[in-house]
Motif scaffolding. Structure first.
Motif, PDB file in Angstrom:
ATOM      1  N   TYR A 366       3.416 -96.464 -10.397  1.00  0.00           N
ATOM      2  CA  TYR A 366       4.680 -96.614  -9.665  1.00  0.00           C
ATOM      3  C   TYR A 366       5.654 -97.467 -10.464  1.00  0.00           C
ATOM      4  O   TYR A 366       6.838 -97.121 -10.596  1.00  0.00           O
ATOM      5  N   TYR A 367       5.167 -98.602 -10.980  1.00  0.00           N
ATOM      6  CA  TYR A 367       6.074 -99.483 -11.713  1.00  0.00           C
ATOM      7  C   TYR A 367       6.634 -98.793 -12.960  1.00  0.00           C
ATOM      8  O   TYR A 367       7.815 -98.962 -13.283  1.00  0.00           O
ATOM      9  N   LEU A 368       5.812 -98.014 -13.654  1.00  0.00           N
ATOM     10  CA  LEU A 368       6.305 -97.298 -14.833  1.00  0.00           C
ATOM     11  C   LEU A 368       7.399 -96.308 -14.438  1.00  0.00           C
ATOM     12  O   LEU A 368       8.407 -96.165 -15.142  1.00  0.00           O
ATOM     13  N   GLY A 369       7.191 -95.619 -13.321  1.00  0.00           N
ATOM     14  CA  GLY A 369       8.220 -94.701 -12.841  1.00  0.00           C
ATOM     15  C   GLY A 369       9.497 -95.416 -12.482  1.00  0.00           C
ATOM     16  O   GLY A 369      10.604 -94.960 -12.804  1.00  0.00           O
ATOM     17  N   GLU A 370       9.364 -96.581 -11.840  1.00  0.00           N
ATOM     18  CA  GLU A 370      10.544 -97.364 -11.475  1.00  0.00           C
ATOM     19  C   GLU A 370      11.284 -97.834 -12.722  1.00  0.00           C
ATOM     20  O   GLU A 370      12.518 -97.810 -12.780  1.00  0.00           O
ATOM     21  N   ASN A 371      10.524 -98.248 -13.746  1.00  0.00           N
ATOM     22  CA  ASN A 371      11.157 -98.729 -14.967  1.00  0.00           C
ATOM     23  C   ASN A 371      11.896 -97.603 -15.694  1.00  0.00           C
ATOM     24  O   ASN A 371      12.949 -97.824 -16.292  1.00  0.00           O
ATOM     25  N   SER A 372      11.349 -96.385 -15.624  1.00  0.00           N
ATOM     26  CA  SER A 372      12.028 -95.252 -16.257  1.00  0.00           C
ATOM     27  C   SER A 372      13.329 -94.930 -15.518  1.00  0.00           C
ATOM     28  O   SER A 372      14.351 -94.617 -16.139  1.00  0.00           O
ATOM     29  N   LEU A 373      13.311 -95.022 -14.190  1.00  0.00           N
ATOM     30  CA  LEU A 373      14.532 -94.808 -13.415  1.00  0.00           C
ATOM     31  C   LEU A 373      15.553 -95.904 -13.683  1.00  0.00           C
ATOM     32  O   LEU A 373      16.755 -95.654 -13.740  1.00  0.00           O
ATOM     33  N   ASN A 374      15.052 -97.128 -13.858  1.00  0.00           N
ATOM     34  CA  ASN A 374      15.948 -98.253 -14.102  1.00  0.00           C
ATOM     35  C   ASN A 374      16.721 -98.082 -15.404  1.00  0.00           C
ATOM     36  O   ASN A 374      17.851 -98.560 -15.523  1.00  0.00           O
ATOM     37  N   PHE A 375      16.137 -97.378 -16.375  1.00  0.00           N
ATOM     38  CA  PHE A 375      16.826 -97.162 -17.643  1.00  0.00           C
ATOM     39  C   PHE A 375      18.095 -96.324 -17.437  1.00  0.00           C
ATOM     40  O   PHE A 375      19.096 -96.511 -18.119  1.00  0.00           O
ATOM     41  N   PHE A 376      18.031 -95.398 -16.469  1.00  0.00           N
ATOM     42  CA  PHE A 376      19.185 -94.536 -16.203  1.00  0.00           C
ATOM     43  C   PHE A 376      20.147 -95.151 -15.196  1.00  0.00           C
ATOM     44  O   PHE A 376      21.355 -94.916 -15.249  1.00  0.00           O
ATOM     45  N   SER A 377      19.603 -95.920 -14.246  1.00  0.00           N
ATOM     46  CA  SER A 377      20.443 -96.483 -13.190  1.00  0.00           C
ATOM     47  C   SER A 377      19.976 -97.899 -12.898  1.00  0.00           C
ATOM     48  O   SER A 377      19.021 -98.102 -12.139  1.00  0.00           O
ATOM     49  N   ARG A 378      20.612 -98.869 -13.494  1.00  0.00           N
ATOM     50  CA  ARG A 378      20.149-100.252 -13.493  1.00  0.00           C
ATOM     51  C   ARG A 378      20.062-100.845 -12.094  1.00  0.00           C
ATOM     52  O   ARG A 378      21.054-100.931 -11.379  1.00  0.00           O
ATOM     53  N   ASP A 379      18.834-101.235 -11.691  1.00  0.00           N
ATOM     54  CA  ASP A 379      18.583-101.940 -10.429  1.00  0.00           C
ATOM     55  C   ASP A 379      19.232-101.267  -9.217  1.00  0.00           C
ATOM     56  O   ASP A 379      19.837-101.919  -8.367  1.00  0.00           O
ATOM     57  N   ASN A 380      19.086 -99.945  -9.135  1.00  0.00           N
ATOM     58  CA  ASN A 380      19.633 -99.191  -8.013  1.00  0.00           C
ATOM     59  C   ASN A 380      18.623 -99.216  -6.862  1.00  0.00           C
ATOM     60  O   ASN A 380      17.640 -98.474  -6.865  1.00  0.00           O
ATOM     61  N   ARG A 381      18.859-100.077  -5.869  1.00  0.00           N
ATOM     62  CA  ARG A 381      17.897-100.274  -4.782  1.00  0.00           C
ATOM     63  C   ARG A 381      17.657 -98.986  -3.985  1.00  0.00           C
ATOM     64  O   ARG A 381      16.525 -98.674  -3.603  1.00  0.00           O
TER      65      ARG A 381
END
Length: 490
Positions: A366-381
């Motif tokens: 899960y965390y790896l997936g979140e980190n990959s999303l964060n690369f495209f959209s920084r800290d998008n809750r």
């Protein structure tokens, strides 16, 4: 098409890249994974002093157990059995080779992840291959970082999460007769309660769970080895002979042994995939090499210790007998092997161990997936919450679905993920050595806690905010150095 891509990636491309990076960095770094093996323990001890909860940081030890939580999963129990079934006992030897080379590879990628990490909110950091590709190679390589992030999301965020859920549900169904739907729902609920708490809650759970599950599994394995100590030399001889095709009646020959050793070894320890660097980057450490050394040790724990424990349990039992046409494979083989040693309760033990291993791996995925999303959209809750709901649904779906196609898809995306990351590591090879030399020089000068000064590397496009130590840590370090309290190392 899937089979062709698998054969191309694992039989040719990755064989060359893994050897090039693993052996190349081992030699260029003067065998860093062995030189600093003992230092890892002092780094972990010191990491508790650098654990500043009041500042929101995660310690080196917390990052270690989080990465071990990901490395130690179904691959250590079911994956080893698959490797032995398809590649023969010789696959275990090649898993060891991949592990030893992978220690150097993991040092390189995790050191780079630390070096190029970016400061986030409330004392947290973000980093990983996507970050060191863009910041280390330049903006013209942003497409490569984007490709890596997409592959990371597909492989770990989605495919591997479903596979871990499937492994847990089928194992519990075999051991306890629990319907897979019920297992999936229960697992999804617990996962949801944790992942909505973010990386800090995941780290706290892993800090408790991982040592407990690993030690319990190893104690059983150690007891089995002691019970069969006289047979160990024969098993070791079988592994080595099979690795070089000297046991033609066993497995699929030397080619199958090498391919399965590479594939399952990489699946298990993840060295070269670039997955662990996403977690290594979150640690608060005084020097990037600290986390590189610690993460190299996590590969050792995964492959040289835990995978070996599973292999010996299987090969010391009477379950593995290819001449008889025995079709037992995967998790069922490991369960049957332990039952052969200690009785039927061994099946239950393997199921519980797999539950704990796979559960921790799902949190890591899960965390790896979140980190990959964060690369495209920084800290998008909002985006993160949608992803969390998707993970919960995926856990339920994975438990109740035949995942044969997902296995094939995951092998391809994992192979492509490794190719992208290994190419980036080759390009960043010299920068990794540069950071290591900075660490080596300080150790040679007798400095107990080497400190990384980002201002000394203005050409590397680093985030200086990510390398600001807290005042109390600076004071302690400078007292050790004999400097004035406010001074930094010159």
């Amino acid at each position: 098409m899937m089979d062709f891509l698998n054969d191309l990636l694992w039989g040719k491309v990755l064989l060359v890249l893994l050897v090039a990076v693993g052996i190349g960095f081992t030699v260029a770094s003067r065998f860093v994974q062995f030189r600093y093996f003992g230092r890892m323990f002092s780094i972990l001890g010191a990491s508790q002093a650098f654990k500043r909860d009041e500042h929101g940081h995660l310690s080196s030890f917390q990052a270690l157990v989080l990465s071990v939580a990901g490395r130690v999963g179904g691959g250590n129990i079911a994956g080893v059995a698959v490797a032995i079934t398809l590649g023969g006992p010789g696959a275990v030897f090649w898993m060891w080779v991949v592990g030893l080379m992978g220690m150097a590879t993991s040092f390189l990628e995790c050191t780079l992840a630390q070096t190029y990490k970016q400061a986030g909110r409330k004392g947290t950091y973000r980093g990983g291959p996507a970050y060191y590709i863009v910041k280390g190679l330049g903006q013209r390589w942003s497409w490569m970082a984007g490709l890596y992030s997409i592959l990371l999301l597909l492989t770990f965020g989605f495919a591997f999460t479903a596979l871990q859920s499937y492994a847990v549900a089928t194992s519990f169904g075999d051991a306890f007769g629990v319907p897979v739907l019920y297992s999936g729902i229960a697992l999804a609920i617990v996962v949801g309660l944790i992942i909505f708490g973010g990386i800090k809650r995941i780290a706290r759970v892993s800090e408790f769970l991982v040592p407990f599950m690993a030690v319990g599994y190893l104690l059983i394995a150690f007891a089995i080895v002691v019970m069969n100590i006289s047979e160990i030399p024969a098993v070791l001889a079988l592994i080595v002979k099979s690795a070089f095709g000297l046991e033609p009646a066993i497995g699929g020959g030397i080619g199958a042994a090498i391919m399965m050793g590479l594939k399952r070894g990489l699946f298990s320890n993840e060295a070269g995939l670039g997955s662990a660097p996403n977690v290594a980057a979150v640690a608060y450490v005084p020097h990037p090499a600290n986390q590189g050394i610690v993460q190299a040790f996590s590969v050792f724990i995964d492959t040289l210790i835990i995978c070996s424990a599973t292999a010996f349990m299987i090969l010391l039992s009477g379950i593995y007998d290819p001449a008889s046409g025995n079709e037992v494979a995967g998790i069922a083989m490991t369960q049957a092997a332990l039952a052969d040693h200690v009785g039927e309760w061994g099946r239950i033990f393997v199921s519980v161990a797999l539950l704990l291993f796979s559960f921790s791996t799902i949190l890591y995925n899960y965390y790896l997936g979140e980190n990959s999303l964060n690369f495209f959209s920084r800290d998008n809750r909002k985006l993160f919450n949608v992803f969390r709901v998707a993970i919960i649904a995926l856990v339920c779906w994975g438990a109740t679905t035949d995942l044969g196609t997902v296995f094939g898809f995951a092998d391809v995306t994992m192979g492509l993920l490794a190719v992208v990351n290994l190419i980036a590591l080759i390009f960043l090879f010299r920068k990794g050595l540069r950071i290591l030399r900075d660490f080596d020089d300080q150790v040679r000068d007798g400095i107990e806690f080497p400190v990384f000064d980002a201002n000394r590397h203005p050409d590397m496009n680093l985030d200086p905010n990510a390398w600001q130590l807290e005042p109390e840590d600076l004071q302690r370090i400078n007292r050790k150095l004999g400097n004035d309290p406010g001074a930094m190392r010159d």
